[in-house]
Design a protein around this motif. Structure first.
Motif, short mmCIF file in Angstrom:
data_model
loop_
_atom_site.label_atom_id
_atom_site.label_comp_id
_atom_site.label_asym_id
_atom_site.label_seq_id
_atom_site.Cartn_x
_atom_site.Cartn_y
_atom_site.Cartn_z
N THR A 1 -17.18 -2.11 -5.61
CA THR A 1 -18.05 -1.82 -4.47
C THR A 1 -17.29 -2.07 -3.17
O THR A 1 -16.26 -2.76 -3.15
N GLY A 2 -17.81 -1.53 -2.09
CA GLY A 2 -17.26 -1.78 -0.78
C GLY A 2 -16.09 -0.86 -0.44
O GLY A 2 -15.58 -0.14 -1.30
N PRO A 3 -15.67 -0.89 0.82
CA PRO A 3 -14.57 -0.02 1.26
C PRO A 3 -13.25 -0.40 0.63
O PRO A 3 -12.92 -1.58 0.52
N ARG B 1 -14.72 5.29 -9.35
CA ARG B 1 -15.41 5.59 -8.10
C ARG B 1 -14.88 6.89 -7.50
O ARG B 1 -13.72 7.26 -7.71
N GLU C 1 -16.03 2.85 6.64
CA GLU C 1 -17.17 2.14 7.23
C GLU C 1 -18.47 2.44 6.50
O GLU C 1 -19.43 1.69 6.59
N GLU C 2 -18.48 3.54 5.74
CA GLU C 2 -19.64 3.86 4.91
C GLU C 2 -19.55 3.20 3.54
O GLU C 2 -20.40 3.40 2.68
N GLY C 3 -18.49 2.40 3.32
CA GLY C 3 -18.36 1.64 2.09
C GLY C 3 -17.74 2.40 0.94
O GLY C 3 -17.93 2.01 -0.23
N ASN C 4 -16.98 3.45 1.24
CA ASN C 4 -16.41 4.29 0.19
C ASN C 4 -14.91 4.03 -0.03
O ASN C 4 -14.30 3.21 0.65
N THR D 1 -10.79 -1.57 9.75
CA THR D 1 -11.97 -1.63 8.88
C THR D 1 -12.04 -2.89 8.04
O THR D 1 -13.10 -3.22 7.51
N ALA E 1 -10.69 -3.18 5.21
CA ALA E 1 -10.69 -2.75 3.81
C ALA E 1 -9.42 -3.21 3.11
O ALA E 1 -8.33 -3.13 3.68
N ASP F 1 -4.64 -7.82 0.94
CA ASP F 1 -5.59 -8.23 1.97
C ASP F 1 -4.81 -8.53 3.26
O ASP F 1 -3.90 -9.37 3.26
#
Length: 227
Positions: free
Chosen positions: A32-34, A56, A109-112, A142, A144, A182
Motif C-alpha cells: 500500500t501507499g506511494p 499492484r 500523492e494519490e498513493g499509487n 513525495t 515515497a 528511504d
C-alpha cells in the motif's frame, strides 16, 4: 474485473508461457501507499513486462504517440497501454520534463505506484548510464520509498527496441527487485542539486548491483545524439 486485471490475466499468462520470466524480490514492493519503481531500460518491452509482473498496478509515463495511432493497431495499442497504466505525455520540447515530473508527483500523492527509468531513454549498448535527477526530486517531494529493479535479458528478446519480440527461441528474461530505499533524511532538500545527485547515484548503484551491467558516468542521450 478492471481493464488492468483483464489485461494482466490475458497477457500475463502468455508472458509466463513464452518468456518464462524469473521474478525475484517482488514481495519487496510495499502493498500500500506511494512507491517509486526505478530501473534500467534495455528495450521497448520493458514497459510491457514491468506492469505484468507486479501485483499492484504500475503507472508510468509514455510517449503520446503510443495512444494516437490510426486504425485497428492504433486502437489496440491505446487500449493496452492505457489499460496497464501508461499516462501519455508529450515529452518533446522544454516543458516535457516538467510535465512528466508533475504527472509522477500526482500519481504518488494519490498513493499509487509510479515506474520510472532514471536513464531517461533506452540504453544504446546494454550498459547502464548516468541517472537523471528527476527520480530524486520525486522521492524527496513525495516521501515515497524507491524500490530499484533490473531488467535482464529483455534486449535479447527484442534487440534494438524495435520489431516483434523473439518469442519461443530459448530466450529467458529476469526481473529483480531490490530493497526499498528511504530518503527521509533529505526531507525538504529537493532543490539542493548535490543532494539530488547523491540520491540519484544511490539509486543507480543499486540498479547496477541488481542488473550486473557496466556503468557509464555519462547520459545515454548524449551517446545517442553522437551516434
Amino acid at each position: 474485473m478492471s481493464r488492468f486485471q483483464l489485461i494482466k490475466a490475458l497477457f500475463g499468462s502468455v508472458l509466463r508461457v513464452l518468456l518464462r520470466p524469473r521474478v525475484e524480490g517482488a514481495e519487496r514492493i510495499p502493498g500500500t501507499g506511494p512507491v517509486i519503481l526505478a530501473g534500467n531500460h534495455l528495450t521497448f518491452i520493458d514497459s510491457v513486462i514491468l506492469p505484468l509482473v507486479c501485483k499492484r498496478q504500475v503507472f508510468f509515463i509514455g510517449k503520446d504517440e503510443y495512444v494516437t495511432g490510426k486504425g485497428v493497431k492504433g486502437r489496440l495499442m491505446a487500449w493496452f497501454f492505457t489499460g496497464v497504466g501508461m499516462i501519455p505525455v508529450d515529452r518533446d520540447g522544454g516543458r516535457g520534463g516538467v510535465a512528466a515530473l508533475m504527472t509522477g508527483r500526482r500519481v504518488l500523492e494519490e498513493g499509487n505506484v509510479f515506474g520510472i527509468y532514471p536513464e531517461g531513454t533506452r540504453s544504446p549498448d546494454g550498459r547502464l548510464y548516468r541517472g537523471r535527477t528527476g527520480i530524486a526530486r520525486l522521492a524527496l517531494m513525495t516521501g515515497a520509498p524507491v524500490v530499484p529493479f533490473a531488467m535482464i535479458g529483455t534486449d535479447e528478446v527484442q534487440p534494438g527496441g524495435k520489431g516483434l519480440p523473439r518469442l519461443g527461441r530459448g530466450h529467458r528474461i529476469s526481473v529483480h527487485f531490490g530493497e526499498p530505499l528511504d530518503f527521509a533524511r533529505y526531507e525538504g532538500m529537493d532543490r539542493d542539486r548535490y543532494v539530488l545527485r547523491a540520491v540519484t547515484d544511490e539509486v543507480m548503484s543499486e540498479v547496477m548491483r541488481l542488473s550486473g551491467q557496466e556503468y557509464v558516468d555519462m547520459y545515454a542521450t548524449k551517446v545517442r545524439t553522437a551516434a
